[in-house]
Design a protein around this motif. Sequence first.
Motif, PDB file in Angstrom:
ATOM      1  N   LYS A   1       0.817  -1.219   0.000  1.00 54.40           N
ATOM      2  CA  LYS A   1       0.000   0.000   0.000  1.00 54.40           C
ATOM      3  C   LYS A   1       0.850   1.267   0.000  1.00 54.40           C
ATOM      4  O   LYS A   1       0.675   2.145  -0.857  1.00 54.40           O
ATOM      5  CB  LYS A   1      -0.943  -0.015   1.202  1.00 54.40           C
ATOM      6  N   THR A   2       1.775   1.384   0.938  1.00 53.19           N
ATOM      7  CA  THR A   2       2.572   2.600   1.012  1.00 53.19           C
ATOM      8  C   THR A   2       3.527   2.728  -0.172  1.00 53.19           C
ATOM      9  O   THR A   2       3.804   3.829  -0.643  1.00 53.19           O
ATOM     10  CB  THR A   2       3.369   2.667   2.324  1.00 53.19           C
TER      11      THR A   2
ATOM     12  N   ARG B   1      -4.029  -8.234  -7.661  1.00 49.37           N
ATOM     13  CA  ARG B   1      -3.125  -7.108  -7.420  1.00 49.37           C
ATOM     14  C   ARG B   1      -3.553  -5.889  -8.226  1.00 49.37           C
ATOM     15  O   ARG B   1      -3.299  -4.741  -7.824  1.00 49.37           O
ATOM     16  CB  ARG B   1      -1.685  -7.497  -7.750  1.00 49.37           C
ATOM     17  N   HIS B   2      -4.173  -6.114  -9.378  1.00 49.14           N
ATOM     18  CA  HIS B   2      -4.692  -4.995 -10.158  1.00 49.14           C
ATOM     19  C   HIS B   2      -5.839  -4.318  -9.406  1.00 49.14           C
ATOM     20  O   HIS B   2      -5.935  -3.089  -9.387  1.00 49.14           O
ATOM     21  CB  HIS B   2      -5.150  -5.472 -11.533  1.00 49.14           C
ATOM     22  N   GLU B   3      -6.714  -5.115  -8.804  1.00 49.99           N
ATOM     23  CA  GLU B   3      -7.776  -4.535  -7.985  1.00 49.99           C
ATOM     24  C   GLU B   3      -7.177  -3.748  -6.822  1.00 49.99           C
ATOM     25  O   GLU B   3      -7.620  -2.628  -6.509  1.00 49.99           O
ATOM     26  CB  GLU B   3      -8.703  -5.625  -7.451  1.00 49.99           C
ATOM     27  N   TYR B   4      -6.211  -4.321  -6.157  1.00 50.27           N
ATOM     28  CA  TYR B   4      -5.555  -3.679  -5.018  1.00 50.27           C
ATOM     29  C   TYR B   4      -4.984  -2.323  -5.436  1.00 50.27           C
ATOM     30  O   TYR B   4      -5.201  -1.295  -4.778  1.00 50.27           O
ATOM     31  CB  TYR B   4      -4.460  -4.612  -4.507  1.00 50.27           C
TER      32      TYR B   4
ATOM     33  N   ARG C   1      -7.763   0.293  -6.253  1.00 49.92           N
ATOM     34  CA  ARG C   1      -8.376   0.850  -5.039  1.00 49.92           C
ATOM     35  C   ARG C   1      -7.460   1.898  -4.403  1.00 49.92           C
ATOM     36  O   ARG C   1      -7.918   2.957  -3.953  1.00 49.92           O
ATOM     37  CB  ARG C   1      -8.682  -0.284  -4.044  1.00 49.92           C
ATOM     38  N   ILE C   2      -6.169   1.620  -4.351  1.00 49.70           N
ATOM     39  CA  ILE C   2      -5.209   2.570  -3.790  1.00 49.70           C
ATOM     40  C   ILE C   2      -5.146   3.830  -4.649  1.00 49.70           C
ATOM     41  O   ILE C   2      -5.123   4.965  -4.131  1.00 49.70           O
ATOM     42  CB  ILE C   2      -3.831   1.897  -3.663  1.00 49.70           C
ATOM     43  N   LEU C   3      -5.120   3.666  -5.950  1.00 49.11           N
ATOM     44  CA  LEU C   3      -5.132   4.804  -6.876  1.00 49.11           C
ATOM     45  C   LEU C   3      -6.366   5.667  -6.668  1.00 49.11           C
ATOM     46  O   LEU C   3      -6.270   6.899  -6.554  1.00 49.11           O
ATOM     47  CB  LEU C   3      -5.074   4.283  -8.319  1.00 49.11           C
ATOM     48  N   CYS C   4      -7.538   5.045  -6.624  1.00 45.15           N
ATOM     49  CA  CYS C   4      -8.789   5.796  -6.485  1.00 45.15           C
ATOM     50  C   CYS C   4      -8.880   6.477  -5.126  1.00 45.15           C
ATOM     51  O   CYS C   4      -9.419   7.590  -5.011  1.00 45.15           O
ATOM     52  CB  CYS C   4      -9.981   4.882  -6.704  1.00 45.15           C
TER      53      CYS C   4
END
Length: 474
Positions: A388-389, A422-425, A428-431
């Motif tokens: 995430k970070t 990982r694309h979903e992950y 979500r972080i991008l959005c």
Amino acid sequence: MKTFMNDDFLLSTDSARLLYHDYAKAAPILDYHCHINPADIATDKRYDTITDLWLGGDHYKWRAMRCNGIPESEITGARERDPFLLFQRWTQTLQRAIGNPLYHWSYLELKRYFGIDEALTEANCRAVYDRCNERLQDEDMSVRGLIRQSRVNLICTTDDPADDLQWHRSIAEDTSFACQVLPAFRPDKAMNVDKPGFAAYVETLAAAAGSPIRCFDDLMGALRSRMDFFDRMGCRVSDHALDHPVCTPADPATLDAIFAEALEGEVSTAKADALKTAVLTSLAARYAELGWAMQIHYGCIRNNSDRGLANVGCDSGFDCMADSGGAAALVNFLRQLENAGALPRMVLYSLNPADNEVIMTVAGSFSLDSGCATKIQLGSAWWFNDHKTGMQKQLIDFANLGVLGNFIGMLTDSRSFLSYTRHEYFRRILCDLVGRWMEDGEIVNDPSATGGLIRDISYNNAVRFFGFDLPLVQ
């Protein structure tokens, strides 16, 4: 308190939720760099156990289990001997791995592919293991079924120049499978004169090219021949793994002498850098002619544990980040290509996140009349950074020093067919990041325009950048 991993997982604002659910979620997946075996796709491999699918080749998880004190005999030593034991040991590790991306990825994979929402514990791991194995018997849980479920439109594997690409040909000829599976050109073994096995590899490459390799020009002729073959098979991207950026020019006589020395044994780092520079320079020029993009991964120290390498092998979780550095060599390499009119589209990844800003400022120096939106890209958060970070930092660094709307988005860099989560992950972080900027008044409150940008980063930009034959998502 929020429910663990609900529909709004990682989405902290209304704007983030809108951007993800209305724009990012439905976009298909384009996995432009991975390490999956094309033979598994061609033969539509099925897995007998969740251990085989989930833990059979995942050195991320092996490394975590070692850090949790699990003996190797119960990790790689148990893969075939006792698959449930390995699953059980991963369960024990997962419970203690909060904050590690493996924690999120594992639960996403259980939820998306197996319909399992509850926590994985030692008390229920046998029941979960049995449920997963039962689910694996369903028709849609073969390799191709997993790809279809994940809405993957295109996959680029990682392939040696000497490969005959028989599995790619088989997949391309099968009209029942819609996903494109293209080769990516990975000529590391033809450059690694400072690594064991170089002379034997040269013989293998010569056989594949159908011509002897006696000098440096012969080596490049063989590689160009194989590039032409890969191009006919649909290849549009290369990939190179370097210890560090190189730019050590050498004259033809010196290159021939280094090549001859390498055929007799390993050469020094300085000599290896000279030959690698020449190979990379020649290949980059040909990539530019063919319209291929060039990926360069660097900043990794590999096989640190002699015991680990001897007992388990390479690519098994014994690697680390290298110190930050190499900016001058990277600049000189790109300058040399630009001056020769031979600079291809390029994606640069350093395993050390301290290099992000360096890469972004180097990239911005080579945009004059490039004819391409962000021709030199900072690649997505890679390997030890795809948490995430790390993803947040990569996006912020790209935004701070470049044009984020041109970023080509996520890849799996994985050997697992469950890794598409990982694309979903990432999305979500991008959005969440962009949504917070919108909520805080840092960007214009125009969900439609920003949503289009999110969709581009999630999918469309990669289609445009690599030139794949795919429709854009509107």
